[in-house]
Write a protein that holds these residues in place. Structure first.
Motif, PDB file in Angstrom:
ATOM      1  N   LEU A 272      -9.588   5.286   5.725  1.00  0.00           N
ATOM      2  CA  LEU A 272      -9.381   6.656   6.221  1.00  0.00           C
ATOM      3  C   LEU A 272      -9.540   7.669   5.081  1.00  0.00           C
ATOM      4  CD1 LEU A 272      -8.542   8.038   8.955  1.00  0.00           C
ATOM      5  CD2 LEU A 272      -6.264   8.245   7.962  1.00  0.00           C
ATOM      6  N   LEU A 273      -9.242   7.246   3.862  1.00  0.00           N
ATOM      7  CA  LEU A 273      -9.427   8.118   2.686  1.00  0.00           C
ATOM      8  C   LEU A 273     -10.830   7.982   2.103  1.00  0.00           C
ATOM      9  CD1 LEU A 273      -6.069   7.764   0.697  1.00  0.00           C
ATOM     10  CD2 LEU A 273      -6.647   9.336   2.543  1.00  0.00           C
ATOM     11  N   ALA A 274     -11.749   7.394   2.870  1.00  0.00           N
ATOM     12  CA  ALA A 274     -13.137   7.169   2.438  1.00  0.00           C
ATOM     13  C   ALA A 274     -13.190   6.171   1.291  1.00  0.00           C
ATOM     14  CB  ALA A 274     -13.805   8.488   2.029  1.00  0.00           C
ATOM     15  N   GLY A 275     -12.242   5.226   1.277  1.00  0.00           N
ATOM     16  CA  GLY A 275     -12.221   4.177   0.260  1.00  0.00           C
ATOM     17  C   GLY A 275     -12.347   2.811   0.896  1.00  0.00           C
ATOM     18  N   THR A 276     -11.865   1.799   0.188  1.00  0.00           N
ATOM     19  CA  THR A 276     -11.861   0.425   0.691  1.00  0.00           C
ATOM     20  C   THR A 276     -10.934  -0.390  -0.186  1.00  0.00           C
ATOM     21  OG1 THR A 276     -13.251  -1.436   1.374  1.00  0.00           O
ATOM     22  CG2 THR A 276     -13.815  -0.377  -0.706  1.00  0.00           C
ATOM     23  N   ASP A 277     -10.779  -1.676   0.107  1.00  0.00           N
ATOM     24  CA  ASP A 277      -9.915  -2.537  -0.700  1.00  0.00           C
ATOM     25  C   ASP A 277     -10.504  -3.943  -0.741  1.00  0.00           C
ATOM     26  OD1 ASP A 277      -7.904  -3.861  -2.016  1.00  0.00           O
ATOM     27  OD2 ASP A 277      -6.276  -2.931  -0.896  1.00  0.00           O
ATOM     28  N   LEU A 278     -10.919  -4.356  -1.929  1.00  0.00           N
ATOM     29  CA  LEU A 278     -11.493  -5.690  -2.101  1.00  0.00           C
ATOM     30  C   LEU A 278     -10.469  -6.706  -2.592  1.00  0.00           C
ATOM     31  CD1 LEU A 278     -14.944  -4.861  -3.749  1.00  0.00           C
ATOM     32  CD2 LEU A 278     -14.400  -5.191  -1.335  1.00  0.00           C
ATOM     33  N   SER A 279      -9.221  -6.282  -2.741  1.00  0.00           N
ATOM     34  CA  SER A 279      -8.195  -7.183  -3.295  1.00  0.00           C
ATOM     35  C   SER A 279      -7.333  -7.830  -2.218  1.00  0.00           C
ATOM     36  CB  SER A 279      -7.295  -6.410  -4.265  1.00  0.00           C
ATOM     37  OG  SER A 279      -6.552  -5.414  -3.579  1.00  0.00           O
ATOM     38  N   VAL A 280      -7.639  -7.574  -0.945  1.00  0.00           N
ATOM     39  CA  VAL A 280      -6.787  -8.065   0.139  1.00  0.00           C
ATOM     40  C   VAL A 280      -6.604  -9.577   0.069  1.00  0.00           C
ATOM     41  CG1 VAL A 280      -6.483  -8.223   2.636  1.00  0.00           C
ATOM     42  CG2 VAL A 280      -7.486  -6.171   1.643  1.00  0.00           C
ATOM     43  N   GLY A 281      -7.705 -10.311  -0.054  1.00  0.00           N
ATOM     44  CA  GLY A 281      -7.625 -11.770  -0.069  1.00  0.00           C
ATOM     45  C   GLY A 281      -6.758 -12.304  -1.192  1.00  0.00           C
ATOM     46  N   ARG A 282      -6.864 -11.689  -2.376  1.00  0.00           N
ATOM     47  CA  ARG A 282      -6.066 -12.151  -3.523  1.00  0.00           C
ATOM     48  C   ARG A 282      -4.598 -11.774  -3.356  1.00  0.00           C
ATOM     49  NH1 ARG A 282      -7.315 -15.797  -3.982  1.00  0.00           N
ATOM     50  NH2 ARG A 282      -8.678 -15.488  -2.231  1.00  0.00           N
ATOM     51  N   MET A 283      -4.353 -10.621  -2.713  1.00  0.00           N
ATOM     52  CA  MET A 283      -2.968 -10.236  -2.410  1.00  0.00           C
ATOM     53  C   MET A 283      -2.341 -11.270  -1.475  1.00  0.00           C
ATOM     54  SD  MET A 283      -2.157  -7.017  -3.573  1.00  0.00           S
ATOM     55  CE  MET A 283      -2.995  -5.508  -4.085  1.00  0.00           C
ATOM     56  N   VAL A 284      -3.117 -11.709  -0.498  1.00  0.00           N
ATOM     57  CA  VAL A 284      -2.636 -12.719   0.446  1.00  0.00           C
ATOM     58  C   VAL A 284      -2.281 -13.995  -0.300  1.00  0.00           C
ATOM     59  CG1 VAL A 284      -3.274 -14.177   2.405  1.00  0.00           C
ATOM     60  CG2 VAL A 284      -3.958 -11.774   2.367  1.00  0.00           C
ATOM     61  N   ALA A 285      -3.155 -14.422  -1.196  1.00  0.00           N
ATOM     62  CA  ALA A 285      -2.896 -15.638  -1.971  1.00  0.00           C
ATOM     63  C   ALA A 285      -1.642 -15.483  -2.821  1.00  0.00           C
ATOM     64  CB  ALA A 285      -4.103 -15.954  -2.855  1.00  0.00           C
ATOM     65  N   LEU A 286      -1.485 -14.312  -3.454  1.00  0.00           N
ATOM     66  CA  LEU A 286      -0.327 -14.055  -4.307  1.00  0.00           C
ATOM     67  C   LEU A 286       0.976 -14.177  -3.522  1.00  0.00           C
ATOM     68  CD1 LEU A 286       0.851 -13.036  -7.032  1.00  0.00           C
ATOM     69  CD2 LEU A 286       0.506 -10.704  -6.170  1.00  0.00           C
ATOM     70  N   GLY A 287       1.056 -13.455  -2.404  1.00  0.00           N
ATOM     71  CA  GLY A 287       2.272 -13.496  -1.595  1.00  0.00           C
ATOM     72  C   GLY A 287       2.505 -14.854  -0.975  1.00  0.00           C
ATOM     73  N   ALA A 288       1.425 -15.522  -0.552  1.00  0.00           N
ATOM     74  CA  ALA A 288       1.561 -16.833   0.095  1.00  0.00           C
ATOM     75  C   ALA A 288       2.053 -17.886  -0.887  1.00  0.00           C
ATOM     76  CB  ALA A 288       0.223 -17.255   0.697  1.00  0.00           C
ATOM     77  N   VAL A 289       1.557 -17.853  -2.123  1.00  0.00           N
ATOM     78  CA  VAL A 289       1.995 -18.818  -3.138  1.00  0.00           C
ATOM     79  C   VAL A 289       3.474 -18.630  -3.448  1.00  0.00           C
ATOM     80  CG1 VAL A 289       1.784 -19.417  -5.587  1.00  0.00           C
ATOM     81  CG2 VAL A 289      -0.263 -19.215  -4.181  1.00  0.00           C
ATOM     82  N   ILE A 290       3.885 -17.379  -3.637  1.00  0.00           N
ATOM     83  CA  ILE A 290       5.297 -17.100  -3.908  1.00  0.00           C
ATOM     84  C   ILE A 290       6.168 -17.574  -2.748  1.00  0.00           C
ATOM     85  CG2 ILE A 290       6.989 -15.263  -4.255  1.00  0.00           C
ATOM     86  CD1 ILE A 290       5.222 -15.797  -6.678  1.00  0.00           C
ATOM     87  N   THR A 291       5.750 -17.258  -1.517  1.00  0.00           N
ATOM     88  CA  THR A 291       6.509 -17.668  -0.331  1.00  0.00           C
ATOM     89  C   THR A 291       6.567 -19.180  -0.213  1.00  0.00           C
ATOM     90  OG1 THR A 291       5.828 -15.655   0.838  1.00  0.00           O
ATOM     91  CG2 THR A 291       6.654 -17.454   2.183  1.00  0.00           C
ATOM     92  N   GLY A 292       5.434 -19.846  -0.471  1.00  0.00           N
ATOM     93  CA  GLY A 292       5.392 -21.307  -0.403  1.00  0.00           C
ATOM     94  C   GLY A 292       6.296 -21.965  -1.420  1.00  0.00           C
ATOM     95  N   LEU A 293       6.364 -21.394  -2.618  1.00  0.00           N
ATOM     96  CA  LEU A 293       7.241 -21.953  -3.657  1.00  0.00           C
ATOM     97  C   LEU A 293       8.713 -21.874  -3.255  1.00  0.00           C
ATOM     98  CD1 LEU A 293       5.590 -20.501  -6.908  1.00  0.00           C
ATOM     99  CD2 LEU A 293       5.651 -22.897  -6.215  1.00  0.00           C
ATOM    100  N   ILE A 294       9.091 -20.734  -2.660  1.00  0.00           N
ATOM    101  CA  ILE A 294      10.501 -20.508  -2.313  1.00  0.00           C
ATOM    102  C   ILE A 294      10.913 -21.282  -1.067  1.00  0.00           C
ATOM    103  CG2 ILE A 294      12.172 -18.741  -1.609  1.00  0.00           C
ATOM    104  CD1 ILE A 294      10.597 -16.752  -3.345  1.00  0.00           C
ATOM    105  N   LEU A 295      10.002 -21.405  -0.100  1.00  0.00           N
ATOM    106  CA  LEU A 295      10.351 -22.038   1.183  1.00  0.00           C
ATOM    107  C   LEU A 295       9.958 -23.506   1.245  1.00  0.00           C
ATOM    108  CD1 LEU A 295       9.392 -19.218   3.743  1.00  0.00           C
ATOM    109  CD2 LEU A 295      11.578 -19.630   2.612  1.00  0.00           C
ATOM    110  N   HIS A 296       9.505 -24.082   0.131  1.00  0.00           N
ATOM    111  CA  HIS A 296       9.103 -25.487   0.109  1.00  0.00           C
ATOM    112  C   HIS A 296      10.327 -26.382   0.317  1.00  0.00           C
ATOM    113  CE1 HIS A 296       6.341 -28.736  -0.765  1.00  0.00           C
ATOM    114  NE2 HIS A 296       7.241 -29.277  -1.578  1.00  0.00           N
ATOM    115  N   PRO A 297      10.195 -27.445   1.136  1.00  0.00           N
ATOM    116  CA  PRO A 297      11.347 -28.337   1.363  1.00  0.00           C
ATOM    117  C   PRO A 297      11.541 -29.289   0.178  1.00  0.00           C
ATOM    118  CG  PRO A 297       9.458 -29.114   2.611  1.00  0.00           C
ATOM    119  CD  PRO A 297       9.031 -27.838   1.940  1.00  0.00           C
ATOM    120  N   GLY A 298      12.490 -29.000  -0.653  1.00  0.00           N
ATOM    121  CA  GLY A 298      12.723 -29.841  -1.823  1.00  0.00           C
ATOM    122  C   GLY A 298      12.110 -29.232  -3.062  1.00  0.00           C
ATOM    123  N   GLN A 299      11.968 -30.055  -4.085  1.00  0.00           N
ATOM    124  CA  GLN A 299      11.445 -29.565  -5.364  1.00  0.00           C
ATOM    125  C   GLN A 299       9.931 -29.390  -5.292  1.00  0.00           C
ATOM    126  OE1 GLN A 299      11.348 -32.081  -9.023  1.00  0.00           O
ATOM    127  NE2 GLN A 299      12.803 -30.568  -9.826  1.00  0.00           N
TER     128      GLN A 299
END
Length: 553
Positions: A272-299
């Protein structure tokens, strides 16, 4: 058109309402104005409000007394107006249809005269150069013929514009007759609307302004996609793959769309601001890795920059969920804001700033985790937020409702509210449409841009958190998601030229792209060919957007 009986009804209604409902409305407005008036002291304001409230109570008695009579007169007056207007609208329509027929005849005659005059002019030019063979004479002849052709096209263009303008004026007169009828009924009902009248008026306005060329330009892509889906629905049973429109398939499409909705809602603000974002996929990986580490069953088996492995199972479930969601959002916001500073302060295009951010996150994730997948999250937690509710049996098939649809709906509502009901949302459109004009009008372009980047980071963080409930997380999670999110927004009508688009468009775009992939997979189309279909849709969407932009220019 004046009518004695209708005028009498109107005068009587005015008289009955004067000391009742109309007085109540006027006094309430006066009270509201007094509360905003800083020139009045608290004592003066209180005195005025008390006095008005006493008058309002007296007026309510009058209103109740006249209520039955007013209702009866309104009923008769509206019926009379309907009767008069029906005849008047028919008369106006007949008159204007005759006008339009005459205009068409005049236009055709005008075109015929222009064609004849141009043909005669060309013959005259050719005759004047007959027998002349020099290079200069040949060039002059061609130039004269070119000028004649240009004048011919200009005359046709002017004639067509005049014809269209006059036809539009005639249609406006027809439409105004119905508008006058509706407004009269509203006045008789003291401003109250009628659903049937409003719907008919909306249809009348649409018909009056309808142009096939504009309709096809605005909706051509959607019509083509609808045809494609209809073909898929027909082919699915014929190819032995079953019913594509079954409830389980629809729920599956919505479930697959739900998480991707967050990424589209985030990147939509930047487009909408006449821009774009090419970092979406890496942001997803970043948040998913952190979430996976915290919610993993066990060590965990993963170390992060040599730290770990960790075991968070000792923490309460909701504490782990809060930590995972919070860290996912915070990290995505930090990196998104990092890119935003360069775009907002140094005017670097978001394409470059987010590309740089993407590479930074990519390198940090792979170096920090050595590319090792985090693994699955706790099964109970996964079922709690990412599972399905059992609805029941339908035609011998178990129907379940995906839980991930709920957070997606909440995100859509929040985004819609921000875009449409807040000052920040209005400022987004202003900055996207013309940043310099927005700055002159007192809007902080820097903070609006930063706000959009931060908002995008929040959506990415939420989406990345939920992504872990679909599949195992790793540094490669979310590969190519930025392109799907951008494509969904463009297909949904959010213009790359800035300042144009709606949240509903992004939502529709996500569902269209997810449905497209699902339909092709359902029909057994090769995955590689699916990229061809996606590419064609994207280029068509951008091309149509460019054509509309050029027409506006």
């Amino acid at each position: 058109m004046e009518d004695k009986e209708l005028n009498e009804y109107s005068e009587r209604l005015t008289e009955l309402r004067k000391d009742g409902v109309n007085l109540i409305s006027a006094l309430k407005q006066e009270n509201a104005a007094a509360k905003r008036n800083r020139l009045l002291s608290a004592e003066e304001r209180e005195k005025l409000v008390v006095s008005n409230n006493e008058k309002i109570n007296a007026a309510k008695i009058v209103a109740d007394k006249n209520k039955a009579e007013i209702a009866e007169i309104v009923k008769k007056a509206v019926a009379r107006n309907n009767e008069i207007s029906k005849t008047e609208i028919a008369r106006v329509n007949a008159e204007q249809n005759e006008v339009i027929s005459k205009l068409k005849a005049e236009y055709e005659e005008s075109v015929s005269k222009i064609e004849s005059a141009t043909l005669a002019r060309k013959k005259e030019i050719i005759a004047s150069y007959a027998g002349k063979t020099s290079q200069k004479d040949v060039a002059d002849c061609k130039e004269d013929l070119r000028v004649a052709e240009y004048e011919h096209k200009s005359a046709l263009f002017d004639a067509k514009n005049k014809f269209n303008s006059n036809v539009d004026a005639a249609k406006a007169v027809k439409n105004q007759a119905y508008v006058d009828y509706v407004q009269k009924n509203r006045a008789l009902r003291n401003g109250q609307t009628n659903f049937k009248e409003d719907c008919t008026l909306a249809i009348q306005n649409y018909i009056n302004k309808f142009k096939m060329s504009k309709f096809l330009l605005d909706n051509g892509l959607y019509l083509a996609i609808i045809v494609f889906f209809i073909v898929c629905i027909i082919l699915a049973p014929l190819s032995g793959n079953g019913n594509l429109l079954s409830l389980p398939n629809i729920f599956t499409i919505l479930e697959q769309s739900s998480v991707r909705m967050f990424y589209a809602l985030g990147v939509a603000g930047l487009i909408l601001l006449a821009g774009t974002d090419l970092s979406v996929g890496r942001m997803v990986a970043l948040g998913a890795v952190i979430t996976g580490l915290i919610l993993h069953p066990g060590q965990n088996i993963v170390t992060f920059f040599g730290l770990g492995p960790w075991d968070f199972t000792a923490l309460p479930t909701f504490a782990r969920l809060g930590m995972a969601l919070g860290l996912s959002i915070i990290l995505c916001v930090v990196f998104s804001a990092f890119a935003g500073v360069f775009s907002a302060k140094l005017k670097i295009h978001p394409f470059i700033s987010t590309l740089a951010t993407q590479l930074i996150i990519y390198g940090l994730l792979f170096f920090g985790t050595s590319g090792t997948p985090v693994g699955s999250i706790d099964a109970d937690i996964k079922d709690m937020l990412g599972g399905r509710w059992i609805i029941g049996m339908l035609n011998g098939e178990l129907i379940t409702f995906p839980k991930l649809i709920i957070p997606a709906i909440i995100a859509i509502i929040v985004a819609w509210f921000i875009w449409n009901k807040t000052t920040f949302g209005k400022n987004m459109y202003a900055v996207g449409g013309n940043a310099e004009a927005a700055s002159v009008s007192g809007i902080s372009v820097f903070w609006v841009t930063m706000g959009v980047f931060i908002m995008a980071g929040i959506f990415y963080g939420c989406g990345a958190f939920l992504e872990t409930f679909k599949a195992n997380a790793s540094a490669g999670t979310g590969q190519g998601y930025e392109l799907d999110a951008i494509a969904a927004c463009v297909v949904g009508g959010i213009s790359f030229n800035g300042g144009i688009g709606k949240i509903g468009g992004a939502v529709i775009g996500v569902i269209i792209f997810t449905s497209l992939t699902y339909c092709l997979t359902f029909l057994g189309i090769d995955t590689n060919l699916q990229f061809v279909f996606k590419g064609l849709i994207i280029i068509a969407a951008v091309a149509l957007d460019s054509v509309k932009y050029l027409k506006r220019k």
